[in-house]
Design an enzyme around this catalytic site. Structure first.
Site, PDB file in Angstrom:
ATOM      1  N   HIS A   1       0.833  -1.214   0.000  1.00 24.53           N
ATOM      2  CA  HIS A   1       0.000   0.000   0.000  1.00 24.53           C
ATOM      3  C   HIS A   1       0.857   1.250   0.000  1.00 24.53           C
ATOM      4  CE1 HIS A   1      -3.763   2.151   0.555  1.00 24.53           C
ATOM      5  NE2 HIS A   1      -3.216   2.871   1.519  1.00 24.53           N
TER       6      HIS A   1
ATOM      7  N   GLN B   1       2.908  11.176  -1.706  1.00 21.45           N
ATOM      8  CA  GLN B   1       2.968  11.695  -0.335  1.00 21.45           C
ATOM      9  C   GLN B   1       4.390  11.701   0.221  1.00 21.45           C
ATOM     10  OE1 GLN B   1      -0.185   9.895   2.089  1.00 21.45           O
ATOM     11  NE2 GLN B   1      -1.725  10.394   0.554  1.00 21.45           N
TER      12      GLN B   1
ATOM     13  N   ARG C   1      -5.141  15.487   6.472  1.00 26.46           N
ATOM     14  CA  ARG C   1      -5.675  15.283   5.128  1.00 26.46           C
ATOM     15  C   ARG C   1      -5.846  16.610   4.392  1.00 26.46           C
ATOM     16  NH1 ARG C   1     -11.320  12.408   3.357  1.00 26.46           N
ATOM     17  NH2 ARG C   1     -12.136  14.360   4.169  1.00 26.46           N
TER      18      ARG C   1
ATOM     19  N   TYR D   1      -4.669   7.650  -6.830  1.00 31.51           N
ATOM     20  CA  TYR D   1      -5.914   8.428  -6.961  1.00 31.51           C
ATOM     21  C   TYR D   1      -5.764   9.847  -7.470  1.00 31.51           C
ATOM     22  CZ  TYR D   1      -4.794  10.066  -2.162  1.00 31.51           C
ATOM     23  OH  TYR D   1      -4.195  10.576  -1.054  1.00 31.51           O
TER      24      TYR D   1
ATOM     25  N   HIS E   1     -11.996   3.673  -3.082  1.00 29.11           N
ATOM     26  CA  HIS E   1     -11.129   4.302  -2.073  1.00 29.11           C
ATOM     27  C   HIS E   1     -11.477   3.915  -0.642  1.00 29.11           C
ATOM     28  CE1 HIS E   1      -9.768   7.494   0.710  1.00 29.11           C
ATOM     29  NE2 HIS E   1      -8.718   7.571  -0.092  1.00 29.11           N
TER      30      HIS E   1
ATOM     31  N   HIS F   1      -9.556   1.171   1.624  1.00 30.61           N
ATOM     32  CA  HIS F   1      -9.279   1.678   2.979  1.00 30.61           C
ATOM     33  C   HIS F   1     -10.514   1.404   3.822  1.00 30.61           C
ATOM     34  CE1 HIS F   1      -6.746   5.059   0.998  1.00 30.61           C
ATOM     35  NE2 HIS F   1      -5.898   4.355   1.702  1.00 30.61           N
TER      36      HIS F   1
ATOM     37  N   GLU G   1     -10.375   2.953   9.433  1.00 32.13           N
ATOM     38  CA  GLU G   1      -9.078   3.470   9.879  1.00 32.13           C
ATOM     39  C   GLU G   1      -9.239   4.434  11.050  1.00 32.13           C
ATOM     40  OE1 GLU G   1      -7.047   5.677   6.871  1.00 32.13           O
ATOM     41  OE2 GLU G   1      -5.161   5.756   7.975  1.00 32.13           O
TER      42      GLU G   1
ATOM     43  N   HIS H   1      -5.711  -1.144   6.510  1.00 29.70           N
ATOM     44  CA  HIS H   1      -5.824  -0.682   7.907  1.00 29.70           C
ATOM     45  C   HIS H   1      -6.738  -1.600   8.733  1.00 29.70           C
ATOM     46  CE1 HIS H   1      -3.661   2.749   6.498  1.00 29.70           C
ATOM     47  NE2 HIS H   1      -4.671   3.211   5.775  1.00 29.70           N
TER      48      HIS H   1
ATOM     49  N   ASP I   1       2.297   3.171   2.754  1.00 33.52           N
ATOM     50  CA  ASP I   1       1.184   4.121   2.746  1.00 33.52           C
ATOM     51  C   ASP I   1       1.600   5.566   2.463  1.00 33.52           C
ATOM     52  OD1 ASP I   1      -1.225   5.398   3.124  1.00 33.52           O
ATOM     53  OD2 ASP I   1      -1.695   4.506   5.043  1.00 33.52           O
TER      54      ASP I   1
HETATM   55  C1  NGQ Z   1      -5.375   8.667   1.367  1.00 35.44           C
HETATM   56  N1  NGQ Z   1      -4.731   8.106   3.609  1.00 35.44           N
HETATM   57  O1  NGQ Z   1      -6.150   8.296   0.483  1.00 35.44           O
HETATM   58  O2  NGQ Z   1      -4.259   9.132   1.138  1.00 35.44           O
HETATM   59  C2  NGQ Z   1      -5.828   8.513   2.808  1.00 35.44           C
HETATM   60  C3  NGQ Z   1      -6.401   9.821   3.276  1.00 35.44           C
HETATM   61  C4  NGQ Z   1      -8.890   9.586   3.132  1.00 35.44           C
HETATM   62  C5  NGQ Z   1      -4.932   7.278   4.628  1.00 35.44           C
HETATM   63  N2  NGQ Z   1      -6.126   6.791   4.775  1.00 35.44           N
HETATM   64  C6  NGQ Z   1      -7.650  10.232   2.593  1.00 35.44           C
HETATM   65  N3  NGQ Z   1      -3.980   6.955   5.454  1.00 35.44           N
HETATM   66  O3  NGQ Z   1      -8.841   8.544   3.748  1.00 35.44           O
HETATM   67  O4  NGQ Z   1      -9.946  10.168   2.934  1.00 35.44           O
HETATM   68 ZN    ZN Z   2      -3.827   4.752   2.038  1.00 35.76          ZN
END
Ligand code: NGQ
Ligand code: ZN
Length: 457
Positions: free
Chosen positions: A57, A62, A86, A125, A211, A235, A238, A272, A323
């Site tokens: 993942h 990032q 975020r 994404y 997502h 995801h 989490e 997660h 991640d």
């Molecule tokens: C992400 N990251 O897609 O990068 C997510 C944040 C979300 C993590 N979940 C965005 N660690 O979950 O809405």
């Molecule tokens: Zn992620």
């Protein structure tokens, strides 16, 4: 692809440690394997060889904001959280054009290889231009992920992300999410473009990633799943706020909802799964899905702790992912995974099941190896037919000196500061030597220039 013959003094084969191993690669795969052999002229001689680990993942971009979100945000009550992080992440993502995105991804993938990861699951994404419109080629950014994988040599399992809503119940996406958004038809086109983008890599795998339950409605989820047959990553559970919002929306917790309403099986990777109750833990284990744990990121974002010990006791499968890429280190992911459980259960070697004779390092490594391979849709392990993906540990590293067998893995995972990875081979090709990626200078230079420019904006 060059065919290579390795002679490995000590190798962790699929059926355990062996000495004086000769291993031949042909067209990227292990074609021959024999133990108790002598080294022949022309063989590549390695000291301690273990299979390359999958990183299940990653959001490669990032990596460019690592270390830039560690001051408390300006929340009303002065608190900082996953959600304020975020916001910063969305602001960073806004600045990236395709070249920037590729340069940062190359840096991240190079660091993964140097750390002993030989394949990445890119949960991808960032699809559209800064104004939210599709690029002329809707798969432009997927093409850049593929280019970064090609340039660094890392194996790629590309997981194009479907993102359509800001929250449960089909809420409209926020302006900050405009570069992420598709409808189902647009996503189907993205999958086609992504398949074209990864074709030149030869052994890339295409999956998909709804997502999260926040971003996808049940109807959309059912429409997406038949679009391809590859791995499905999501995801899930989490953050506590997500659990509460899901309960308010459906009367069920996120894992409960998913496990009763979606065909969760070996094809799935639940990323997660942090906030899991005992019945959910048992149901995930029974489904054969892999839980994608990202210990460094989960700690960094304050997610919580997955009930790993019960999951493992129920026969659950897991792998690790980097991640947010705030720090890229395969050994550190495994170390933190175990340490958090030791802290929680006030014990030592708390995960390795009592029936196995393996040490914690060996068991964590091999479990994560198999879990990641399943989640990334590939074969693994040092055995005939598997990809010739090989990591050489450095026997001269002070933490590895005078060790043998499982203690090499334990010392790598628990005792080695600074990398104990000496060389890395993928599909039988050399990518890392003496701990350095063969293109390190050029890649670092490009990513430094990129960050200088975009962080000045
Ligand atoms: C992400 N990251 O897609 O990068 C997510 C944040 C979300 C993590 N979940 C965005 N660690 O979950 O809405
Ligand atoms: Zn992620």
């Amino acid at each position: 692809m060059a065919d290579t013959t390795f002679w490995i003094e000590h190798a962790l084969l699929s059926d355990g440690w062996a000495s004086a191993v000769r291993m031949g690669s042909k067209d990227g795969r292990i074609a021959e394997l024999a133990t108790g052999q002598t080294c022949q002229p022309g063989d590549v001689c390695l000291a301690i060889g273990v299979p390359g680990l999958g990183n299940l993942h990653s959001h490669a971009f990032q990596r460019g904001m690592a270390g830039l979100t560690e001051a408390r945000g300006a929340g009303v009550d002065g608190s900082d959280s996953f959600w304020s992080w975020r916001e910063l992440m969305y602001r960073f993502l806004d600045r990236l054009d395709p070249d920037d995105f590729q340069a940062i991804a190359e840096q991240a993938y190079m660091e993964m290889l140097e750390a002993g990861f030989t394949r990445v699951g890119e949960f991808h994404y960032l699809h559209h231009a800064p104004d939210g419109r599709a690029y002329a080629d809707p798969a432009e950014m997927a093409t850049r992920v593929a280019a970064a994988a090609q340039m660094t040599g890392i194996g790629l399992s590309l997981l194009p992300v479907f993102y359509a809503h800001a929250d449960f119940g089909g809420a409209a996406p926020s302006p900050a999410q405009r570069r992420l958004i598709h409808d189902v038809d647009g996503f189907a086109a993205l999958l086609e473009g992504s398949a074209r983008a990864i074709a030149p890599l030869g052994d890339a795998v295409l999956g998909m990633a709804p997502h999260s339950l926040r971003a996808v409605t049940p109807q959309e989820l059912s429409a997406l799943l038949p679009l391809n047959a590859g791995p499905v990553h999501i995801h899930i559970a989490e953050q506590l706020r997500e659990v509460e919002a899901c309960l308010a929306w459906s009367g069920q917790r996120p894992l409960q909802w998913l496990l009763t309403n979606a065909p969760v099986d070996e094809r799935w990777c639940l990323v997660h799964a942090t906030h899991a109750h005992a019945d959910e833990v048992a149901a995930i284990a029974a489904s054969g899905a892999v839980v994608g744990l990202c210990p460094i990121t989960e700690a960094n974002l304050g997610d919580g702790v997955f009930p790993m010990r019960n999951f493992v006791a129920a026969g659950g499968r897991f792998g690790v992912g980097s991640d947010s890429n705030v720090l890229i280190d395969a050994a550190e992911e495994l170390r933190l995974l175990e340490y958090v459980q030791r802290l929680q259960h006030c014990g030592r070697n708390v995960l390795v099941p009592p029936i196995t004779s393996a040490s914690s390092g060996r068991w964590l490594f091999e479990s994560a190896l198999h879990g990641a391979a399943q989640a990334l849709g590939v074969e693994t392990g040092l055995r005939v037919g598997a990809p010739a993906d090989l990591v050489e540990l450095d026997p001269t590293h002070p933490a590895l000196a005078s060790r043998k067998g499982d203690a090499w893995l334990d010392s790598w995972v628990f005792a080695a500061a600074g990398s104990a990875v000496r060389s890395v081979w993928r599909n039988g090709e050399p990518l890392v030597a003496e701990g350095r990626h063969r293109q390190r200078e050029a890649i670092e230079c490009r990513s430094r220039d990129t960050l200088r420019r975009i962080l000045q904006q």
